[in-house]
Design an enzyme around this catalytic site. Structure first.
Site, PDB file in Angstrom:
ATOM      1  N   TYR A 140     -19.059 -12.351  27.687  1.00 47.49           N
ATOM      2  CA  TYR A 140     -18.876 -11.447  26.552  1.00 47.49           C
ATOM      3  C   TYR A 140     -19.070 -12.243  25.250  1.00 47.49           C
ATOM      4  CZ  TYR A 140     -16.330  -9.079  30.354  1.00 47.49           C
ATOM      5  OH  TYR A 140     -15.962  -8.538  31.554  1.00 47.49           O
ATOM      6  N   CYS A 194       0.829  -1.199   0.000  1.00 54.47           N
ATOM      7  CA  CYS A 194       0.000   0.000   0.000  1.00 54.47           C
ATOM      8  C   CYS A 194       0.865   1.251   0.000  1.00 54.47           C
ATOM      9  CB  CYS A 194      -0.919   0.013   1.216  1.00 54.47           C
ATOM     10  SG  CYS A 194      -1.945   1.495   1.320  1.00 54.47           S
ATOM     11  N   CYS A 203      -7.747  -9.701  22.972  1.00 49.99           N
ATOM     12  CA  CYS A 203      -7.219  -8.927  21.841  1.00 49.99           C
ATOM     13  C   CYS A 203      -6.181  -7.914  22.301  1.00 49.99           C
ATOM     14  CB  CYS A 203      -8.349  -8.228  21.078  1.00 49.99           C
ATOM     15  SG  CYS A 203      -9.322  -7.088  22.092  1.00 49.99           S
ATOM     16  N   GLU A 237     -24.013 -11.492  27.403  1.00 47.87           N
ATOM     17  CA  GLU A 237     -23.625 -10.350  26.566  1.00 47.87           C
ATOM     18  C   GLU A 237     -24.499  -9.161  26.940  1.00 47.87           C
ATOM     19  OE1 GLU A 237     -22.170  -7.700  24.382  1.00 47.87           O
ATOM     20  OE2 GLU A 237     -21.214  -9.661  24.147  1.00 47.87           O
ATOM     21  N   ASP A 252     -14.065 -13.666  26.589  1.00 46.68           N
ATOM     22  CA  ASP A 252     -13.533 -13.001  25.396  1.00 46.68           C
ATOM     23  C   ASP A 252     -13.929 -11.529  25.475  1.00 46.68           C
ATOM     24  OD1 ASP A 252     -12.536 -12.298  22.950  1.00 46.68           O
ATOM     25  OD2 ASP A 252     -14.019 -13.380  21.764  1.00 46.68           O
ATOM     26  N   CYS A 310      -1.680   0.024   9.166  1.00 43.23           N
ATOM     27  CA  CYS A 310      -0.766  -1.121   8.989  1.00 43.23           C
ATOM     28  C   CYS A 310       0.624  -0.710   9.450  1.00 43.23           C
ATOM     29  CB  CYS A 310      -0.732  -1.566   7.525  1.00 43.23           C
ATOM     30  SG  CYS A 310      -2.280  -2.234   6.922  1.00 43.23           S
ATOM     31  N   CYS A 318      -8.052  -0.605   0.124  1.00 42.56           N
ATOM     32  CA  CYS A 318      -7.236  -1.062   1.242  1.00 42.56           C
ATOM     33  C   CYS A 318      -6.840  -2.509   1.015  1.00 42.56           C
ATOM     34  CB  CYS A 318      -8.029  -0.927   2.543  1.00 42.56           C
ATOM     35  SG  CYS A 318      -7.207  -1.652   3.966  1.00 42.56           S
TER      36      CYS A 318
END
EC number: 2.1.1.189
Length: 484
Positions: free
Chosen positions: A335, A73, A439, A356, A412, A82, A165
């Site tokens: 979650y 890119c 994450c 949730e 999670d 990125c 992208c």
């Protein structure tokens, strides 16, 4: 030594920071240089000074690193999405493995030898491009008043006009160009954050990689849904001609806010949802072959659904493996979103309970269970900490002791990690095993420090690269309750 602002210095990059910036030293003074790759020798312009370190802007690569590659890119430096695209993929994986390890040691307080004994090789991608099944493009105007769409430049709300992208599917460029062409032809305005005027704010595109189905949702600055667009049929004619188009909708967001999606969504054409399939993989075998089991999910504009479907199969299969289920266990999935992990677990457990906070997600989870013929999963709406606390105090358990003391808890959470009350109740429930899908290695390590400080031991750790070219990484961890 303190640098002067705008001073040009030469530095060799020796390490990578958490945000992907190169780290080097000049006369013992630490310098952070965005877009520099570990192993580079570069010229950098000083842009900010601190007491013991400084930030520099990459001006010139004098000696390229053996890990430096040509980015696909042309906008990767300006966009900032990125951060590692100029670094070879093999070196990206080393960085992410080290990031997880460092957080567990530095933040979690685990001994290096303990972490090394538990860590397994990171799960990489065959092709770290074109993997995103969801993208949200801001819409605005350039200096000449032309309507544009793209991505925000790093740490700003300035739109880089860029419709192709390399992380998204090729159809995204066609969709964006269709909408921009329509807006120009029919004088449809773009939203202006400064004035709160203009119509089109964002364009959400989702694709089911297994189904080939495509969804487009236009986020608009309006309080009503229909006949907003002049000659709306012209827009729909353009979009529905694209192969795979399944759903076209609008999301109403008249608020002056940074939140992208509005609360009300109306379908203009096609279905309310698209579908996608996730299959179980055997994570103990080379190449992670499919086992033949698969689940189909309905995805709405607001659904939380992992953005990398190929790696998601590996991530969820790994969570299933770490749970160590035999078919009899009671499992809590906190979650749970639209029930993706819950339904993976249900095929190997006695009973699964998902929690949730978003009511629409729970409604989707129940429909997904029905869609896949799963009858041993139940779902609760509310914050994980509130639901667990009410269950544990006996208000909702219906005398089911296994709800109070499950065999396995899977979490999670979002990037901020688990709420402290949630961790407290999990410890009171005393499951044999907790599987944590994260994450963010930093909040993961913080929460594991709490859990492993009160009766649990680190068992297995493995990273999964969901986000090639970026600094982000998913991690799956299992911790085992210590025997008395």
């Amino acid at each position: 030594m303190k640098f002067e602002k705008n001073e040009i210095v030469t530095v060799t990059i020796e390490d990578i920071g958490n945000e992907g910036e190169g780290i080097g030293r000049v006369n013992g003074f630490t310098l952070f240089v965005k877009d520099a790759v570990v192993g580079d020798t570069v010229e950098a312009r000083i842009v900010k000074n601190k007491k013991t370190y400084a930030y520099g802007r990459l001006e010139k690569v004098l000696v390229p690193s053996p890990f430096r590659v040509e980015p696909k890119c042309a906008w990767h430096r300006q966009c900032g999405g990125c951060q590692l695209q100029a670094c070879s993929y093999e070196r990206q994986l080393i960085f992410k493995q080290d990031k997880i390890r460092s957080c567990l040691i530095r933040i979690g307080g685990f001994a290096p030898e303990q972490v090394d004994a538990c860590m397994e090789p990171i799960v990489g991608m065959e092709d770290p491009f074109r993997y995103r099944n969801k993208a949200q493009y801001p819409v605005g105007t350039d200096r000449d008043g032309n309507v544009v769409a793209g991505f925000y430049a790093a740490r700003t709300h300035n739109i880089i006009a860029h419709t192709d992208c390399w992380l998204g599917p090729v159809e995204n460029e066609t969709i964006l160009n269709c909408i921009l062409e329509y807006m120009r032809d029919y004088k449809v305005s773009a939203y202006d954050e400064n004035t709160g005027t203009g119509l089109v704010r964002h364009i959400l595109i989702r694709k089911g990689f297994a189904s080939g189905e495509i969804m487009v949702c236009l986020v608009i600055n309006a309080k009503k849904a229909f006949q907003i667009f002049p000659d709306q049929d012209a827009l729909l004619e353009k979009l529905t001609a694209i192969e795979g188009m399944t759903s076209v909708s609008v999301s109403l967001n008249p608020e002056q806010t940074n939140v992208i999606m509005g609360k009300e969504i109306y379908t203009l054409w096609g279905k309310d949802t698209i579908s996608d399939t996730i299959r179980v993989r055997d994570m103990t075998q080379t190449g992670f072959p499919l086992t033949g089991k698969e689940l189909t999910f309905a995805i709405s504009p607001l659904s939380f659904y992992q953005v990398n479907p190929v790696q998601t199969e590996k991530l969820y299969s790994l969570a299933l493996e770490y749970a160590g289920l035999t078919g009899q266990e009671t499992v809590w999935d906190l979650y749970c979103g639209i029930g993706t992990i819950s339904l993976f677990l249900a095929g190997n457990a006695g009973r699964v309970y998902g929690v949730e906070v978003i009511p629409q997600a729970i409604e989707d989870a129940r429909k997904n269970a029905e869609r896949n013929g799963i009858e041993n999963a139940a779902f609760f709406v509310g914050k994980a900490e509130d639901v667990l606390q009410e269950i544990y105090e006996g208000g909702m358990a219906d005398n089911d002791e296994r709800m109070l003391h499950p065999d396995v808890i899977v979490v999670d959470p979002p990037r901020k990690g688990c709420d402290s009350v949630c961790l407290e109740v999990m410890l009171k429930m005393r499951p044999e095993r907790i599987v944590y899908v994260s994450c963010d290695p930093a909040t993961l390590a913080r929460d594991l420090k709490v859990l492993c400080g009160d009766g649990y031991a680190l068992e297995r750790v493995r990273g999964v690269d969901q986000f090639g070219g970026t600094v982000h990484v998913e991690t799956v961890v299992s911790i085992q309750r210590k025997t008395s």
